[in-house]
Design an enzyme around this catalytic site. Structure first.
Site, PDB file in Angstrom:
ATOM      1  N   ASP A  88       0.969   3.550  12.146  1.00 31.17           N
ATOM      2  CA  ASP A  88       0.158   2.448  11.626  1.00 31.17           C
ATOM      3  C   ASP A  88      -1.305   2.841  11.470  1.00 31.17           C
ATOM      4  OD1 ASP A  88       2.577   1.158  13.175  1.00 31.17           O
ATOM      5  OD2 ASP A  88       1.914  -0.212  11.600  1.00 31.17           O
ATOM      6  N   ASN A 134       1.502   3.895  16.771  1.00 31.10           N
ATOM      7  CA  ASN A 134       2.744   3.426  16.147  1.00 31.10           C
ATOM      8  C   ASN A 134       3.366   2.358  17.049  1.00 31.10           C
ATOM      9  OD1 ASN A 134       4.688   3.620  13.976  1.00 31.10           O
ATOM     10  ND2 ASN A 134       6.094   4.558  15.431  1.00 31.10           N
ATOM     11  N   ARG A 171      -3.284  -9.143  10.177  1.00 32.91           N
ATOM     12  CA  ARG A 171      -2.860  -8.277  11.286  1.00 32.91           C
ATOM     13  C   ARG A 171      -3.915  -7.186  11.456  1.00 32.91           C
ATOM     14  NH1 ARG A 171       3.196  -6.131  11.299  1.00 32.91           N
ATOM     15  NH2 ARG A 171       2.805  -6.015  13.536  1.00 32.91           N
ATOM     16  N   GLN A 209      13.135  -4.024  15.238  1.00 40.02           N
ATOM     17  CA  GLN A 209      13.066  -3.422  13.899  1.00 40.02           C
ATOM     18  C   GLN A 209      14.061  -2.273  13.744  1.00 40.02           C
ATOM     19  OE1 GLN A 209      10.428  -4.329  15.708  1.00 40.02           O
ATOM     20  NE2 GLN A 209       8.680  -4.903  14.449  1.00 40.02           N
ATOM     21  N   ARG A 236       6.475  -6.023   6.544  1.00 39.85           N
ATOM     22  CA  ARG A 236       5.867  -5.313   7.678  1.00 39.85           C
ATOM     23  C   ARG A 236       6.030  -3.821   7.448  1.00 39.85           C
ATOM     24  NH1 ARG A 236       9.741  -2.585   8.303  1.00 39.85           N
ATOM     25  NH2 ARG A 236       8.813  -1.808  10.206  1.00 39.85           N
ATOM     26  N   GLY A 237       5.390  -3.033   8.331  1.00 35.16           N
ATOM     27  CA  GLY A 237       5.342  -1.590   8.095  1.00 35.16           C
ATOM     28  C   GLY A 237       4.037  -1.296   7.369  1.00 35.16           C
ATOM     29  N   ALA A 238       3.302  -0.294   7.866  1.00 35.67           N
ATOM     30  CA  ALA A 238       1.923  -0.095   7.414  1.00 35.67           C
ATOM     31  C   ALA A 238       1.763   0.023   5.893  1.00 35.67           C
ATOM     32  CB  ALA A 238       1.336   1.118   8.133  1.00 35.67           C
TER      33      ALA A 238
END
Ligand code: MRU
Length: 350
Positions: free
Chosen positions: A241, A251, A93, A200, A50-52
Site C-alpha cells: 500500500d 501492506n 482512507r 481478503q 480496495r487494493g492500493a
C-alpha cells in the site's frame, strides 16, 4: 482480462463508474454504479473497491464525478471545485499512497489546463483519469513480466491479502507474476492466507485464482508458520500500500509476520508494486499513516458476533515490513534487489 474491477462508463465527465461490489464476493459477483463523490468515498471506505492501485484509479474517476457544470466556470472557480473534490476523496482512507498520488496528478492536470478555463480543465481531467486507468493496466502487465522471471517452475508461493486483479485495474500486482508464469507454461501453486479480519485472502484471492484456474490452497493466518516449517513454501509474494524511501514496505496487517517467517525459513520474500506505490517523501516506514478499522469488523465480522459486546479492540489495517526482510521489490520498471534508500532512489530516478 481476469476480472474487470472497475471502469468508467461514458465518453466524458457526465458518465459514471461501474465496479465490482467486492464486499459481496465470493457469494455474489455483482457490479454497482457509482455516480457521486460521496458514493465514491463510501465505496472506498467500506471496501467495495480496495487494493492500493484500484483505490488510485477509483479516486481519479471520483474527481470526474464532482465536475458537473464546470464548463461554465472560470479557471479559478473550476480549480476550486477540483481541489475541494480531491480533498473530499483524500479523506476516504489514509494508507494506500496511490490514492493521494492519483489525486495529486488530477489536480496538476487541472492546473496545466487553466488557460482554457473550466471546459478545458474538464476535458483534461477526463483524459487524465482515463490515462491513469490505462497506465495501471500496463503497469500490472509489466510487473507480471518482471516478476514471472523470478518464479521457478514447480514453485509453491504464499501470498497474503488480495493483491490480484481485484486490487487493480489490470491483472494485479503480487498475483500478476503468478498469472504470467502460468501463461508461460510454469507450474505454480499458491497458498493464500485467509487474512483476518476481513478475509481478503479467503473471499477474494482464492476466488480470483480459482476463476483463473490456478491451483490454490486456503489457509488460516495462524497456519502460516506450520506450512513454512513443513517446507511447503518456495517463495512469498505480496503487494504493498505504500513503500517508504528506504524500501520499508507497508501492506495488509499480518504481512510483517509472514516476512519474519520467510526469513527464518530461508524463503525469498518478494514485493510487487507499481512506482505509484512508493512514497519517497518518507524516510522510513515508521512515518506511514496506518489506518485503524472499526472494532465491529473484529467482534462482529460479517454479522456474526464472535467477541463480547464492549470489549476493547485494536485493529490496525496494515503493518510495515522492514526493508532488510525484503528479498526484492518488483515494479513495472524492473527489480530492486535488497532495497535500500540508494537503490530505491535510483530506481525511481530521484
Ligand atoms: O484493506 P485493503 O483490502 O485495501 O488492503 C489491500 C492490501 O493490503 C493489498 O495487499 C495492497 O493494497 C496491495 S494491492 C495490489
Amino acid at each position: 482480462m481476469i476480472v474487470d474491477t472497475l471502469h468508467w462508463v461514458g465518453e466524458d465527465c457526465s458518465g459514471h463508474v461501474s465496479m465490482i461490489e467486492q464486499t459481496l464476493l465470493p457469494g455474489e459477483h455483482r457490479r454497482i454504479d457509482v455516480k457521486t463523490v460521496p458514493e465514491m468515498v463510501e465505496a472506498i471506505r467500506r471496501l467495495a473497491v480496495r487494493g492500493a492501485p484500484a483505490i488510485g484509479v477509483a479516486a481519479a474517476f471520483g474527481v470526474l464525478l464532482g465536475l458537473e457544470g464546470l464548463e461554465r466556470r472560470d479557471a479559478d472557480d473550476a480549480m476550486g471545485v477540483v481541489r475541494e473534490t480531491a480533498a473530499t476523496l483524500a479523506r476516504s482512507r489514509p494508507t494506500a499512497v496511490n490514492l493521494f498520488w492519483a489525486l495529486d496528478r488530477m489536480v496538476a492536470r487541472g492546473e496545466a489546463e487553466r488557460a482554457g478555463g473550466g471546459a478545458a480543465i474538464m476535458a483534461g481531467l477526463y483524459q487524465e483519469a482515463r490515462t491513469i486507468h490505462r497506465e495501471d493496466q500496463e503497469a500490472c502487465s509489466a510487473m507480471g513480466d518482471n516478476g514471472a522471471a523470478l518464479i521457478e517452475d514447480g514453485w509453491t508461493i504464499l501470498t497474503h491479502c488480495n493483491a490480484g486483479a481485484l486490487a487493480t485495474a489490470g491483472m494485479g500486482t503480487a498475483l500478476a507474476p503468478i498469472y504470467r508464469a502460468v501463461e508461460n507454461g510454469k507450474r505454480v501453486s499458491v497458498y493464500a492466507d485467509e487474512t483476518r479480519p476481513l478475509l481478503q485472502g479467503a473471499r477474494l484471492t482464492s476466488w480470483e485464482l480459482m476463476q483463473a484456474g490456478i491451483d490454490v490452497t486456503l489457509i488460516t493466518d495462524n497456519t502460516a508458520a506450520r506450512v513454512f516449517s513443513e517446507g511447503r513454501i518456495d517463495a512469498v509474494i505480496v503487494g504493498s500500500d505504500r513503500i517508504a524511501g528506504n524500501g520499508d514496505v507497508c501492506n495488509k496487517i499480518g504481512t510483517y509476520g509472514v516476512a519474519i517467517l520467510a526469513r527464518e525459513h530461508g524463503v525469498p520474500f518478494f514485493v510487487v508494486a507499481p512506482r505509484s506505490t512508493f512514497d519517497a517523501s518518507l524516510a522510513s516506514g515508521a512515518e506511514i499513516p496506518i489506518e485503524e478499522r472499526a472494532a465491529e469488523e473484529v467482534t462482529c465480522g460479517f454479522g456474526q458476533r464472535t467477541a463480547p459486546e464492549g470489549v476493547q479492540v485494536y485493529s490496525p489495517a496494515f503493518d510495515v515490513t522492514p526493508a532488510r526482510l525484503v528479498t526484492a521489490i518488483v515494479t513495472e520498471a524492473g527489480v530492486i534487489a535488497e532495497p535500500t534508500s540508494d537503490s530505491v532512489g535510483t530506481h525511481l530516478g530521484l
